[in-house]
Motif scaffolding. Sequence first.
Motif, mmCIF file in Angstrom:
data_model
loop_
_atom_site.group_PDB
_atom_site.id
_atom_site.type_symbol
_atom_site.label_atom_id
_atom_site.label_comp_id
_atom_site.label_asym_id
_atom_site.label_seq_id
_atom_site.Cartn_x
_atom_site.Cartn_y
_atom_site.Cartn_z
ATOM 1 N N ARG A 67 60.685 -6.818 46.299
ATOM 2 C CA ARG A 67 61.641 -5.723 46.105
ATOM 3 C C ARG A 67 63.027 -6.349 46.047
ATOM 4 N NH1 ARG A 67 63.188 -1.333 50.754
ATOM 5 N NH2 ARG A 67 64.383 0.140 49.476
ATOM 6 N N GLN B 244 67.302 -6.216 44.513
ATOM 7 C CA GLN B 244 68.476 -5.504 44.006
ATOM 8 C C GLN B 244 69.337 -6.508 43.257
ATOM 9 O OE1 GLN B 244 70.278 -4.067 47.621
ATOM 10 N NE2 GLN B 244 68.999 -2.232 47.700
ATOM 11 N N GLU C 287 67.839 -1.458 41.571
ATOM 12 C CA GLU C 287 66.787 -1.918 42.490
ATOM 13 C C GLU C 287 65.439 -1.715 41.830
ATOM 14 O OE1 GLU C 287 64.828 -0.133 46.504
ATOM 15 O OE2 GLU C 287 66.996 -0.555 46.638
ATOM 16 N N ARG D 137 63.356 0.540 37.056
ATOM 17 C CA ARG D 137 64.410 0.334 38.048
ATOM 18 C C ARG D 137 64.947 1.672 38.527
ATOM 19 N NH1 ARG D 137 68.889 -2.087 34.580
ATOM 20 N NH2 ARG D 137 68.191 -0.307 33.352
#
Length: 256
Positions: free
Chosen positions: A112, A114, A131, A162
């Motif tokens: 995960r 960003q 993200e 996203r």
Amino acid sequence: MTTSPSVPAGTTLGKSYEYGMRIDLGYPGGAENFVDVRRMSELQPTPTPVTQDVQTYDDFGAPNSDKTSESFGITLTVLGNRSSVTGKYLPELQKFHDATRPSAKGEDAVVRVQYFHKPETGTPDPDDAFEGLATVSIGRQNAGADGAVERSNITLTGKGQRKEIANPFAGWGVTTPQVTGVSPAAAAAGELVTITGSGFLGATAVKFGAVSAGDFEVIGGSTIVAIVPAGAAGPAAVTVTTPGGVSLAFAYTRGA
């Protein structure tokens, strides 16, 4: 005669730098713990529209498609010498590598991340931040004149689309907090603890495991006092959130 385009009155141009990236060390299954990807360069995000044909006779054979979703990919390079004690990379780079192990299947093979606008000077674009979840592939090579630095060429393949987020980059003067101690040991719910470390100014949250401390006070950049929130005795890693990010989890065991 001017040789460059004019800018709106009152505008001062900033300097563009590369995107920044953070990776959640707690994903999957653990408490959220985003940390900066350090020693990174050449980050190139590529969102690709997913389309559906809506062509009609009126288009006279010309393509006509509507965007219905998207896929995305990201490539980046991270330099990463290994620890001479553990043999491991920095935690954020190790997280990428762990997702490529043969034993990593399903969510264990997903990261995960960003990524966001991170200018050298000027104000970060608050809306240029995203993200997403992705699978990982890595090509390793040696870099530097004597080949002394490992270079990980990372490719992320988006899993789903996203999502747009608020830009987490608060500026170069803001550092990620670090927790180095919590005392006393084994404090129970309702008891006062002192959290020591650095980068605590502007703290917005203190967590014991996944539970937020509803009552805490920042005494200074290196000290926070907090009331242990409700919860059962046992492991409850402590994290501190500030505009600079979320600290690495500090191992702590709650008392009964």
